[in-house]
Write a protein that holds these residues in place. Structure first.
Motif, PDB file in Angstrom:
ATOM      1  N   ARG A 141      -2.888 -58.507 -32.869  1.00 43.46           N
ATOM      2  CA  ARG A 141      -2.189 -57.544 -33.734  1.00 43.46           C
ATOM      3  C   ARG A 141      -2.708 -57.633 -35.171  1.00 43.46           C
ATOM      4  N   VAL A 142      -2.863 -58.859 -35.649  1.00 48.39           N
ATOM      5  CA  VAL A 142      -3.357 -59.038 -37.022  1.00 48.39           C
ATOM      6  C   VAL A 142      -4.776 -58.498 -37.152  1.00 48.39           C
ATOM      7  N   MET A 143      -5.626 -58.781 -36.167  1.00 48.74           N
ATOM      8  CA  MET A 143      -7.013 -58.342 -36.259  1.00 48.74           C
ATOM      9  C   MET A 143      -7.137 -56.829 -36.097  1.00 48.74           C
ATOM     10  N   LEU A 144      -6.287 -56.220 -35.288  1.00 49.17           N
ATOM     11  CA  LEU A 144      -6.280 -54.762 -35.202  1.00 49.17           C
ATOM     12  C   LEU A 144      -5.948 -54.137 -36.555  1.00 49.17           C
ATOM     13  N   LEU A 145      -4.936 -54.697 -37.226  1.00 45.14           N
ATOM     14  CA  LEU A 145      -4.575 -54.201 -38.555  1.00 45.14           C
ATOM     15  C   LEU A 145      -5.700 -54.435 -39.559  1.00 45.14           C
ATOM     16  N   GLN A 146      -6.398 -55.570 -39.424  1.00 43.48           N
ATOM     17  CA  GLN A 146      -7.507 -55.849 -40.334  1.00 43.48           C
ATOM     18  C   GLN A 146      -8.650 -54.871 -40.107  1.00 43.48           C
ATOM     19  N   CYS A 147      -8.934 -54.553 -38.843  1.00 41.26           N
ATOM     20  CA  CYS A 147      -9.932 -53.516 -38.544  1.00 41.26           C
ATOM     21  C   CYS A 147      -9.542 -52.198 -39.215  1.00 41.26           C
ATOM     22  N   LEU A 148      -8.290 -51.831 -39.077  1.00 39.52           N
ATOM     23  CA  LEU A 148      -7.784 -50.595 -39.668  1.00 39.52           C
ATOM     24  C   LEU A 148      -7.934 -50.612 -41.186  1.00 39.52           C
ATOM     25  N   ALA A 149      -7.533 -51.724 -41.811  1.00 40.24           N
ATOM     26  CA  ALA A 149      -7.622 -51.836 -43.271  1.00 40.24           C
ATOM     27  C   ALA A 149      -9.057 -51.704 -43.750  1.00 40.24           C
ATOM     28  N   ASN A 150      -9.983 -52.364 -43.058  1.00 40.10           N
ATOM     29  CA  ASN A 150     -11.379 -52.322 -43.477  1.00 40.10           C
ATOM     30  C   ASN A 150     -12.011 -50.963 -43.219  1.00 40.10           C
ATOM     31  N   MET A 151     -11.657 -50.335 -42.101  1.00 43.52           N
ATOM     32  CA  MET A 151     -12.180 -49.001 -41.812  1.00 43.52           C
ATOM     33  C   MET A 151     -11.669 -47.982 -42.823  1.00 43.52           C
ATOM     34  N   ALA A 152     -10.465 -48.202 -43.340  1.00 37.45           N
ATOM     35  CA  ALA A 152      -9.864 -47.255 -44.287  1.00 37.45           C
ATOM     36  C   ALA A 152     -10.537 -47.284 -45.657  1.00 37.45           C
ATOM     37  N   VAL A 153     -11.422 -48.264 -45.897  1.00 39.82           N
ATOM     38  CA  VAL A 153     -12.190 -48.265 -47.147  1.00 39.82           C
ATOM     39  C   VAL A 153     -13.073 -47.023 -47.223  1.00 39.82           C
ATOM     40  N   SER A 154     -13.541 -46.556 -46.065  1.00 37.61           N
ATOM     41  CA  SER A 154     -14.334 -45.328 -46.006  1.00 37.61           C
ATOM     42  C   SER A 154     -13.390 -44.129 -45.933  1.00 37.61           C
ATOM     43  N   ARG A 155     -13.426 -43.288 -46.910  1.00 35.01           N
ATOM     44  CA  ARG A 155     -12.498 -42.154 -46.959  1.00 35.01           C
ATOM     45  C   ARG A 155     -12.754 -41.147 -45.845  1.00 35.01           C
ATOM     46  N   GLU A 156     -13.969 -41.153 -45.307  1.00 33.36           N
ATOM     47  CA  GLU A 156     -14.255 -40.265 -44.182  1.00 33.36           C
ATOM     48  C   GLU A 156     -13.424 -40.627 -42.958  1.00 33.36           C
ATOM     49  N   ASN A 157     -12.880 -41.848 -42.938  1.00 32.39           N
ATOM     50  CA  ASN A 157     -12.079 -42.287 -41.796  1.00 32.39           C
ATOM     51  C   ASN A 157     -10.594 -41.960 -41.932  1.00 32.39           C
ATOM     52  N   HIS A 158     -10.154 -41.511 -43.100  1.00 32.42           N
ATOM     53  CA  HIS A 158      -8.720 -41.356 -43.340  1.00 32.42           C
ATOM     54  C   HIS A 158      -8.062 -40.368 -42.384  1.00 32.42           C
ATOM     55  N   SER A 159      -8.716 -39.272 -42.091  1.00 29.32           N
ATOM     56  CA  SER A 159      -8.107 -38.295 -41.179  1.00 29.32           C
ATOM     57  C   SER A 159      -7.975 -38.867 -39.772  1.00 29.32           C
ATOM     58  N   ILE A 160      -8.867 -39.775 -39.411  1.00 27.25           N
ATOM     59  CA  ILE A 160      -8.805 -40.415 -38.091  1.00 27.25           C
ATOM     60  C   ILE A 160      -7.698 -41.456 -38.043  1.00 27.25           C
ATOM     61  N   LEU A 161      -7.514 -42.178 -39.147  1.00 28.93           N
ATOM     62  CA  LEU A 161      -6.601 -43.318 -39.177  1.00 28.93           C
ATOM     63  C   LEU A 161      -5.180 -42.961 -39.604  1.00 28.93           C
ATOM     64  N   SER A 162      -4.980 -41.793 -40.198  1.00 30.96           N
ATOM     65  CA  SER A 162      -3.662 -41.449 -40.732  1.00 30.96           C
ATOM     66  C   SER A 162      -2.540 -41.449 -39.683  1.00 30.96           C
ATOM     67  N   PRO A 163      -2.795 -41.136 -38.396  1.00 29.62           N
ATOM     68  CA  PRO A 163      -1.704 -41.230 -37.421  1.00 29.62           C
ATOM     69  C   PRO A 163      -1.131 -42.632 -37.266  1.00 29.62           C
ATOM     70  N   CYS A 164      -1.850 -43.632 -37.755  1.00 31.51           N
ATOM     71  CA  CYS A 164      -1.377 -45.024 -37.642  1.00 31.51           C
ATOM     72  C   CYS A 164      -0.353 -45.395 -38.708  1.00 31.51           C
ATOM     73  N   ILE A 165      -0.220 -44.588 -39.752  1.00 32.95           N
ATOM     74  CA  ILE A 165       0.591 -44.996 -40.907  1.00 32.95           C
ATOM     75  C   ILE A 165       2.029 -45.364 -40.526  1.00 32.95           C
TER      76      ILE A 165
END
Length: 366
Positions: A141-165
Motif C-alpha cells: 500500500r505504501v509503495m503504491l502510494l509512493q509510485c502515485l506520488a512520484n508519477m504525479a510529478v509529471s503534469r502529463e500524468n495528472h488526468s490519469i491519476l486524478s481518479p485516485c484522489i
C-alpha cells in the motif's frame, strides 16, 4: 519558492520472491464431474494454464527487477511490456509485487521513464490499483502510494491519476504514519492546479491535514507543503479558515529549520492575499465554520487574523525579516507590508489585506 523535486525512494526493500502458481480450470463445456481429473464421459479435462505462468516460473521477472535496480535505471519497451503484464497477472498477495512496485517508483526519477510508463499504460495500471483499493500488504500500500506520488510529478500524468484522489484522501486517516505521510506527498503533487469541481473533494482532506501539522511536537513538512498548494486555490481558502483551530499554529514560525519556516510563511502569505481578494469576513465565513456551535473564535481565521493573533504574527514576522536566507527575508517583508495595510474593527476583525497571489511556479512540489 520554485519547483521542488520529488522525494524519491532511496532505499529498496530486499526482494522476497514468490512463485506464481497456475490453477487448473474446468473445461467450460463440462457441467459436473465425478473425478477431479475426468469428465462424466471419461474424457480428461483440459488444464488451462495462465499464459504468464511460464514467465513467473523462471528467473526472468526477478532478474529484470535486480537489473533495473542495480545496473540500469532506464526502461526500454520490452521492460515496460513485461512490467505491465506482471502488474495485471500477479496476485496482489504475491511477495514479488513489493520489489516490482519499488523499482517502478524509483524509475520515475527519470523523465524518460515517465514517458515510457505512460505510453505503455503502466501509469494507468497504478492508478487503477490505487483507485480500486486493491488488497495488498502494508508495504505494498505504501509503495503504491509512493509510485502515485512520484508519477504525479509529471503534469502529463495528472488526468490519469486524478481518479485516485478520493482514495488517497481516505488514506490520510490511517494510523500508519508512513502511509499518511506518503499520501500527503501524493496529494501535494496532484494539487498543483485544483479545478472548481475538485474544491469540495479537496476540502474533505483539510481536517486530516491540519491535524497533522504537529507531529510529536514538531511541525510536519509534508502537511505544510500540501497546505501551501491548497491555499493557492482561492476557493479553498474559506474552507481552510473555517476549519477547527490548531493550537499553537503560529509557533511553526519558531522553527530553526529553513525548509519548514519558508513553507509556514508562504502558507500564511497565500491565505492573507486570498482574504482580501475574496473579501472574507466573519459573516461570509459562517457557512464554512465546522465548529458545531458556529463559534468564530474556534476557527483558523481567528487563530491567524484575530486581533491578538495578528499582533503576535507581526511580532514573529518582524523578528524574521533579518533572516540570513533571502527567500525567507523577502517573504517576511511582503507579509509585513500586507499586514501594515490591514484595518482593524472592534467586532470580530476583518482585515482588508492587499491581494497578491503566488505565481504558478511558487507552488509546492514534493
Amino acid at each position: 519558492m520554485g519547483q521542488q523535486q520529488s522525494g524519491f525512494v532511496v532505499e529498496i526493500a530486499s526482494p522476497r520472491l514468490g512463485r506464481f502458481q497456475a490453477l487448473p480450470q474446468k473445461d467450460p463445456e463440462d457441467q459436473e464431474t465425478t473425478s477431479p481429473l475426468s469428465s462424466p464421459t471419461g474424457n480428461e479435462w483440459r488444464i488451462i494454464s495462465n499464459p504468464c505462468s511460464e514467465m513467473f516460473g523462471t528467473e526472468r521477472l526477478r532478474g529484470l527487477i535486480q537489473k533495473l535496480y542495480h545496473q540500469r535505471k532506464l526502461f526500454n519497451e520490452g521492460d515496460a511490456k513485461l512490467i505491465f503484464t506482471s502488474l495485471h497477472a500477479l496476485d496482489p498477495s504475491a511477495d514479488i509485487l513489493l520489489p516490482l512496485l519499488t523499482v517502478i517508483s524509483n524509475a520515475t526519477a527519470h523523465q524518460t521513464n515517465q514517458v515510457i510508463l505512460r505510453e505503455n499504460r503502466i501509469t494507468h495500471r497504478i492508478s487503477d490499483m490505487v483507485a480500486s483499493g486493491v488488497n495488498v500488504s502494508k508495504g505494498g500500500r505504501v509503495m503504491l502510494l509512493q509510485c502515485l506520488a512520484n508519477m504525479a510529478v509529471s503534469r502529463e500524468n495528472h488526468s490519469i491519476l486524478s481518479p485516485c484522489i478520493p482514495r488517497v484522501i481516505d488514506r490520510l486517516s490511517t494510523d500508519d504514519e508512513t502511509e499518511g505521510s506518503v499520501a500527503m506527498q501524493a496529494l501535494t503533487n496532484l494539487s498543483i492546479n485544483i479545478t472548481k469541481d475538485q474544491v469540495d473533494m479537496y476540502s474533505r482532506c483539510l481536517p486530516r491535514v491540519l491535524s497533522r501539522v504537529w507531529i510529536r511536537g514538531e511541525p510536519s513538512l509534508d502537511a505544510l507543503r500540501l497546505l501551501v498548494n491548497l491555499s493557492c486555490c482561492p476557493d479553498l481558502v474559506p474552507h481552510i479558515l473555517g476549519s477547527k483551530i490548531v493550537n499553537g499554529i503560529l509557533c511553526i514560525l519558531d522553527t530553526d529549520k529553513a525548509e519548514i519556516l519558508i513553507r509556514g510563511i508562504t502558507w500564511i502569505l497565500c491565505m492573507s492575499s486570498a482574504v482580501d481578494a475574496l473579501h472574507i469576513t466573519y459573516e461570509k465565513l459562517t457557512p464554512f465554520i465546522i465548529d458545531p456551535f458556529g463559534n468564530p473564535s474556534h476557527t483558523m481565521y481567528h487563530a491567524i487574523f484575530g486581533y491578538r493573533a495578528r499582533n503576535e504574527l507581526e511580532r514573529r514576522i518582524e523578528m524574521l525579516v533579518k533572516h540570513p536566507q533571502p527567500d525567507i527575508s523577502k517573504k517576511c517583508l511582503r507579509l509585513l507590508e500586507i499586514l501594515s495595510q490591514a484595518s482593524l474593527s472592534l467586532s470580530p476583525p476583518f482585515y482588508s489585506i492587499h491581494f497578491r497571489f503566488l505565481s504558478h511556479q511558487q507552488r509546492d512540489f514534493i
